[in-house]
Design a protein around this motif. Structure first.
Motif, PDB file in Angstrom:
ATOM      1  N   MET A 149       0.691  -1.203   0.005  1.00 34.29           N
ATOM      2  CA  MET A 149       0.059   0.044  -0.039  1.00 34.29           C
ATOM      3  C   MET A 149       0.612   1.279   0.034  1.00 34.29           C
ATOM      4  N   THR A 150       0.479   2.410  -0.929  1.00 31.08           N
ATOM      5  CA  THR A 150       1.339   3.443  -0.751  1.00 31.08           C
ATOM      6  C   THR A 150       1.035   4.300   0.287  1.00 31.08           C
ATOM      7  N   GLU A 192      -2.477   6.128  -0.692  1.00 32.16           N
ATOM      8  CA  GLU A 192      -3.603   4.916  -0.523  1.00 32.16           C
ATOM      9  C   GLU A 192      -4.010   4.776   1.248  1.00 32.16           C
ATOM     10  N   ALA A 193      -2.895   4.738   1.937  1.00 36.07           N
ATOM     11  CA  ALA A 193      -2.940   4.800   3.487  1.00 36.07           C
ATOM     12  C   ALA A 193      -3.986   6.058   3.677  1.00 36.07           C
ATOM     13  N   LYS A 229      -7.540   5.505   2.974  1.00 35.48           N
ATOM     14  CA  LYS A 229      -8.357   4.400   3.830  1.00 35.48           C
ATOM     15  C   LYS A 229      -8.387   5.125   5.554  1.00 35.48           C
ATOM     16  N   LEU A 236       2.571   0.770   6.977  1.00 34.76           N
ATOM     17  CA  LEU A 236       1.798   0.942   5.660  1.00 34.76           C
ATOM     18  C   LEU A 236       0.935  -0.445   5.460  1.00 34.76           C
ATOM     19  N   SER A 237       1.873  -1.478   5.684  1.00 36.59           N
ATOM     20  CA  SER A 237       1.200  -2.770   5.624  1.00 36.59           C
ATOM     21  C   SER A 237       0.309  -3.104   6.627  1.00 36.59           C
ATOM     22  N   ASP A 272      -2.909  -1.542   5.774  1.00 41.29           N
ATOM     23  CA  ASP A 272      -3.618  -2.236   4.678  1.00 41.29           C
ATOM     24  C   ASP A 272      -4.233  -3.495   5.093  1.00 41.29           C
ATOM     25  N   ASP A 273      -3.637  -4.065   6.041  1.00 37.42           N
ATOM     26  CA  ASP A 273      -4.330  -5.413   6.785  1.00 37.42           C
ATOM     27  C   ASP A 273      -5.477  -5.183   7.779  1.00 37.42           C
TER      28      ASP A 273
END
Ligand code: UTP
Length: 409
Positions: free
Chosen positions: A1-2, A5-6, A9, A34-35, A38-39
């Motif tokens: 995820m960039t 994008e984060a 969200k 970031l990960s 994303d999760d």
């Protein structure tokens, strides 16, 4: 995820504070955060609104338990069925050790707690010793032991058990898996941060075990080994009988989807969940949901109709669980102590509950099944939970119960 994008969200869920320290992080930390964003399922946070509100429940009616007297009468028959199933490798055990044990207040996994007085006796050791009793009853047949940990306590648990040679259980019969996590938030549904680069998370409840097991790819092992039944049990009951052959036999004989070990309540208002029917399906009514009318209700023998409390030891037919695994279990909001970093990025470990965690509960899993056999066990022999530092269900009370059962500590 960039990063973009984060940001998008997080803004959708009003969680922009998660990136407060982003510019201070090194590349590795940035990637990890970031990960994690994303999760993370931020949808669950809206459940905060439900804290303290009772869930909409159906109509309760009593569910008779198989009582000790009947079990004693049919003991040999049940033992025969149970031992056969164990020897054929049809039964596995699953230790639920993903919890945080916040009430006990130790930083280590609960199982590492030493309850010994004259020598070390770890909770994990007591559990394995009890499982070895079952192995002996099954003429030396070691059963598959699954151990559910969480990302918070997995390494400590695995290392500890390895250091102690699994207290005599063969390592090749032990399979670890990690349970899913859910974000933890304040009362307004804003996630806490446990460091500048990590959102606070907590294990997703004691019913998360089966889907976490599937996610870990363990269905193949279940099929390959011919496992048909899984006995799940809590880490903190040091008198826990695990996959005990008589219980296994009675459950298999009853032809039900699940067996539940229960104990006779101490008092009508004892704080335990009680096995019952809800809209005609097996369920558990929480102590605070028991009306006076239900507490006063009697069965045909004149005994209290809602009289058997669950002790978190269930034998599930694996196929029945697989069939309901597609259905989503509801999330419950529970108030807990959640460590977090304050405005100066100092880690605070609160003394009192400060927010919400989101958990799936085993009672909902049972309610999705068609049939369940409540199976009475004698509290003094099988139930010594360690929840608190002192008082009720504490190390002290568990030691006393062990002493009465002749267990040297
Ligand atoms: P508890 O409900 O007592 O929770 O767990 P806990 O996290 O251990 O302790 P507190 O409430 O923070 O003090 C009952 C059993 O379910 C397991 C626990 O490890 C224990 O064996 N459990 C609980 C999980 O495996 N995962 C969870 O998410 C919650």
């Amino acid at each position: 995820m960039t990063l973009e994008e984060a940001k998008s969200k997080l803004s959708k869920y009003g969680q922009e504070h998660v990136l407060k320290y982003y510019d201070e992080l090194d590349d590795k930390e940035k990637k990890e955060l970031l990960s994690q964003i994303d999760d993370t399922d931020f949808e669950v946070l809206k459940n905060c609104r439900n804290l303290g509100k009772s869930e909409g429940r159906g109509e309760f009616s009593p569910l008779a338990a198989m009582q000790v007297a009947e079990i004693e009468k049919r003991k040999n028959e049940f033992l025969q069925i149970g031992v056969k199933a164990l020897k054929e490798g049809k039964v596995a055990a699953c230790l639920l050790a993903g919890g945080m044990g916040t009430r006990l207040g130790s930083d280590n996994p609960k199982g590492m707690y030493d309850i010994g007085l004259t020598k070390p006796v770890y909770i994990f050791q007591r559990i394995i010793e009890n499982l070895l009793d079952t192995v002996r009853q099954a003429d030396g047949a070691f059963i598959r032991l699954f151990i559910m940990t969480s990302e918070k306590n997995n390494d400590a648990t695995v290392n500890f058990l390895r250091e102690h040679d699994f207290f005599g259980y063969p390592e090749e019969k032990v399979t670890f898996f990690k349970q899913d996590m859910a974000p933890a938030s304040d009362y307004d549904g804003k996630v806490y941060m446990e460091s500048k680069s990590r959102i606070s998370t907590s294990p997703n409840g004691n019913a998360g075990w089966y889907t976490s097991m599937l996610k870990a790819g363990l269905r193949d092992l279940i099929i390959n080994e011919g496992i048909e039944w899984i006995d799940i049990f809590a880490v903190d009951n040091v008198l826990q009988r695990i996959a005990d052959p008589c219980f296994v036999g009675a459950t298999l004989d009853a032809g039900v989807d699940c067996g539940a070990k229960v104990v006779k309540k101490n008092a009508p208002d004892e704080k335990v969940g009680v096995m019952c029917l809800e809209d005609g399906k097996p369920s558990i009514v929480e102590y605070y949901e028991l009306s006076q009318e239900m507490m006063d209700a009697k069965d045909e023998n004149g005994d209290p109709a809602y009289n058997y409390g669950v002790i978190l030891n269930y034998l599930f037919k694996e196929k029945a669980l697989f069939d309901i695994a597609r259905k989503e279990l509801p999330l419950h909001v529970v108030e807990k102590k959640i460590p977090y970093i304050d405005d100066r990025a100092q880690l605070i470990k609160p003394e009192k509950p400060n927010g919400c965690k989101f958990e799936q509960l085993v009672l909902d899993m049972i309610h999705m099944l068609d049939t369940c056999l409540p199976y009475e066990v004698v509290r003094e022999y099988e139930f010594a939970p360690i929840k608190n530092k002192e008082g009720v269900d504490s190390v002290e009370s568990a030691r006393e119960l062990c002493r009465k059962c002749g267990i040297e500590l």
